[in-house]
Design a protein around this motif. Structure first.
Motif, PDB file in Angstrom:
ATOM      1  N   ASP A  40      15.899 -14.700   4.343  1.00  0.00           N
ATOM      2  CA  ASP A  40      16.329 -16.098   4.216  1.00  0.00           C
ATOM      3  C   ASP A  40      17.133 -16.538   5.434  1.00  0.00           C
ATOM      4  O   ASP A  40      16.934 -17.640   5.963  1.00  0.00           O
ATOM      5  CB  ASP A  40      17.174 -16.301   2.955  1.00  0.00           C
ATOM      6  CG  ASP A  40      16.354 -16.221   1.682  1.00  0.00           C
ATOM      7  OD1 ASP A  40      15.103 -16.223   1.779  1.00  0.00           O
ATOM      8  OD2 ASP A  40      16.962 -16.165   0.595  1.00  0.00           O
ATOM      9  N   HIS A  41      18.048 -15.673   5.887  1.00  0.00           N
ATOM     10  CA  HIS A  41      18.858 -16.017   7.069  1.00  0.00           C
ATOM     11  C   HIS A  41      17.987 -16.122   8.319  1.00  0.00           C
ATOM     12  O   HIS A  41      18.175 -17.031   9.129  1.00  0.00           O
ATOM     13  CB  HIS A  41      19.969 -14.990   7.272  1.00  0.00           C
ATOM     14  CG  HIS A  41      21.069 -15.083   6.269  1.00  0.00           C
ATOM     15  ND1 HIS A  41      21.811 -16.232   6.058  1.00  0.00           N
ATOM     16  CD2 HIS A  41      21.557 -14.170   5.404  1.00  0.00           C
ATOM     17  CE1 HIS A  41      22.695 -16.015   5.111  1.00  0.00           C
ATOM     18  NE2 HIS A  41      22.562 -14.778   4.675  1.00  0.00           N
ATOM     19  N   ALA A  42      17.047 -15.191   8.473  1.00  0.00           N
ATOM     20  CA  ALA A  42      16.162 -15.236   9.638  1.00  0.00           C
ATOM     21  C   ALA A  42      15.306 -16.501   9.616  1.00  0.00           C
ATOM     22  O   ALA A  42      15.148 -17.179  10.638  1.00  0.00           O
ATOM     23  CB  ALA A  42      15.266 -13.990   9.660  1.00  0.00           C
ATOM     24  N   LEU A  43      14.786 -16.828   8.445  1.00  0.00           N
ATOM     25  CA  LEU A  43      13.990 -18.044   8.316  1.00  0.00           C
ATOM     26  C   LEU A  43      14.842 -19.276   8.605  1.00  0.00           C
ATOM     27  O   LEU A  43      14.417 -20.198   9.295  1.00  0.00           O
ATOM     28  CB  LEU A  43      13.384 -18.138   6.912  1.00  0.00           C
ATOM     29  CG  LEU A  43      12.557 -19.386   6.614  1.00  0.00           C
ATOM     30  CD1 LEU A  43      11.352 -19.467   7.531  1.00  0.00           C
ATOM     31  CD2 LEU A  43      12.126 -19.402   5.156  1.00  0.00           C
ATOM     32  N   ARG A  70      17.454 -19.458  10.530  1.00  0.00           N
ATOM     33  CA  ARG A  70      17.697 -19.549  11.979  1.00  0.00           C
ATOM     34  C   ARG A  70      16.457 -20.071  12.700  1.00  0.00           C
ATOM     35  O   ARG A  70      16.565 -20.898  13.605  1.00  0.00           O
ATOM     36  CB  ARG A  70      18.106 -18.194  12.535  1.00  0.00           C
ATOM     37  CG  ARG A  70      19.547 -17.820  12.228  1.00  0.00           C
ATOM     38  CD  ARG A  70      19.989 -16.588  13.006  1.00  0.00           C
ATOM     39  NE  ARG A  70      19.170 -15.411  12.739  1.00  0.00           N
ATOM     40  CZ  ARG A  70      19.386 -14.545  11.746  1.00  0.00           C
ATOM     41  NH1 ARG A  70      20.396 -14.715  10.933  1.00  0.00           N
ATOM     42  NH2 ARG A  70      18.596 -13.511  11.576  1.00  0.00           N
ATOM     43  N   ARG A  71      15.274 -19.580  12.308  1.00  0.00           N
ATOM     44  CA  ARG A  71      14.046 -20.057  12.959  1.00  0.00           C
ATOM     45  C   ARG A  71      13.828 -21.537  12.691  1.00  0.00           C
ATOM     46  O   ARG A  71      13.481 -22.305  13.587  1.00  0.00           O
ATOM     47  CB  ARG A  71      12.842 -19.256  12.475  1.00  0.00           C
ATOM     48  CG  ARG A  71      12.702 -17.912  13.133  1.00  0.00           C
ATOM     49  CD  ARG A  71      11.308 -17.308  12.933  1.00  0.00           C
ATOM     50  NE  ARG A  71      10.819 -17.341  11.578  1.00  0.00           N
ATOM     51  CZ  ARG A  71      10.989 -16.386  10.666  1.00  0.00           C
ATOM     52  NH1 ARG A  71      11.666 -15.305  10.973  1.00  0.00           N
ATOM     53  NH2 ARG A  71      10.490 -16.503   9.456  1.00  0.00           N
ATOM     54  N   LEU A  72      14.022 -21.946  11.439  1.00  0.00           N
ATOM     55  CA  LEU A  72      13.819 -23.352  11.095  1.00  0.00           C
ATOM     56  C   LEU A  72      14.868 -24.237  11.740  1.00  0.00           C
ATOM     57  O   LEU A  72      14.582 -25.363  12.128  1.00  0.00           O
ATOM     58  CB  LEU A  72      13.830 -23.543   9.578  1.00  0.00           C
ATOM     59  CG  LEU A  72      12.614 -23.015   8.848  1.00  0.00           C
ATOM     60  CD1 LEU A  72      12.778 -23.218   7.349  1.00  0.00           C
ATOM     61  CD2 LEU A  72      11.354 -23.685   9.331  1.00  0.00           C
ATOM     62  N   GLN A  73      16.087 -23.746  11.849  1.00  0.00           N
ATOM     63  CA  GLN A  73      17.148 -24.538  12.473  1.00  0.00           C
ATOM     64  C   GLN A  73      16.763 -24.898  13.897  1.00  0.00           C
ATOM     65  O   GLN A  73      16.977 -26.005  14.338  1.00  0.00           O
ATOM     66  CB  GLN A  73      18.482 -23.762  12.453  1.00  0.00           C
ATOM     67  CG  GLN A  73      19.654 -24.580  12.894  1.00  0.00           C
ATOM     68  CD  GLN A  73      19.927 -25.747  11.971  1.00  0.00           C
ATOM     69  OE1 GLN A  73      19.675 -25.678  10.780  1.00  0.00           O
ATOM     70  NE2 GLN A  73      20.413 -26.823  12.513  1.00  0.00           N
TER      71      GLN A  73
END
Length: 191
Positions: free
Chosen positions: A89-92, A94-97
């Motif tokens: 969730d955190h990686a996603l 960061r990518r979406l941000q």
């Protein structure tokens, strides 16, 4: 605690599972609470652990000591899945941000609004010039023509073009200031 809960055996299996829960839930909750991160609820992990135990009740050892070890191992697996899900969730996020963040639209809107106001003020000031001055200023500012090109295009002597531009610019400065004051008054009045 083997077998499917059917018929009279259903009561036996439920009773055995109830005993397992009562015997190990508090201890399991303490262990999980010590190991869980803030993002994971220990009660959720314990509940999910016993759900897994119910689904795999044929594999739960009958010996209480071995059952506790089995439940702890299952709880660690549940915690690991929660931690992996949080990491994903955190990686996603960061990518979406990175993809979702872009230029601030408010700045662009403000810039366009102010530009529109300035253009309206300039147009109002320009409309208050005399027609020959207005035409000369437009050809110079908007048409990017030189003094000589304006003189040739309008059939006006070069010195007259220069004089009209000097007078036109001077009048435009004064008129633009007046229009700016009017615009501020309009904004204050509409607030």
């Amino acid at each position: 605690m083997s077998g499917k809960p059917t018929g009279d055996g259903a009561h036996t299996v439920l009773t055995a599972f109830e005993i397992l829960f009562r015997r190990h839930a508090a201890s399991l909750r303490r262990h999980v609470r010590a190991a869980a991160t803030r993002q994971v609820s220990p009660d959720d992990v314990v509940a999910e652990t016993f759900l897994v135990a119910w689904r795999l009740r044929d594999r739960v050892p009958a010996d209480p000591a071995q059952a506790e070890v089995w439940l702890l191992q299952t709880a660690w697996s549940v915690l690991a899945r929660h931690d992996d899900a949080l990491a994903r969730d955190h990686a996603l996020s960061r990518r979406l941000q990175g993809r979702l963040s872009g230029p601030d639209v408010a700045d662009e809107v403000t810039y366009r609004w102010e530009l529109r106001e300035r253009l309206a003020m300039a147009a109002a000031a320009l409309s208050r010039l005399s027609p020959p001055e207005r035409e000369t200023v437009k050809l110079y500012v908007i048409g990017h023509l030189s003094y000589a090109e304006i003189a040739a295009a309008t059939g006006t002597p070069l010195n007259t073009v220069r004089a009209r531009l000097v007078r036109g610019r001077r009048r435009l400065r004064g008129l633009a200031e007046q229009e700016a004051v009017r615009a501020r008054w309009r904004r204050c009045g509409s607030s």
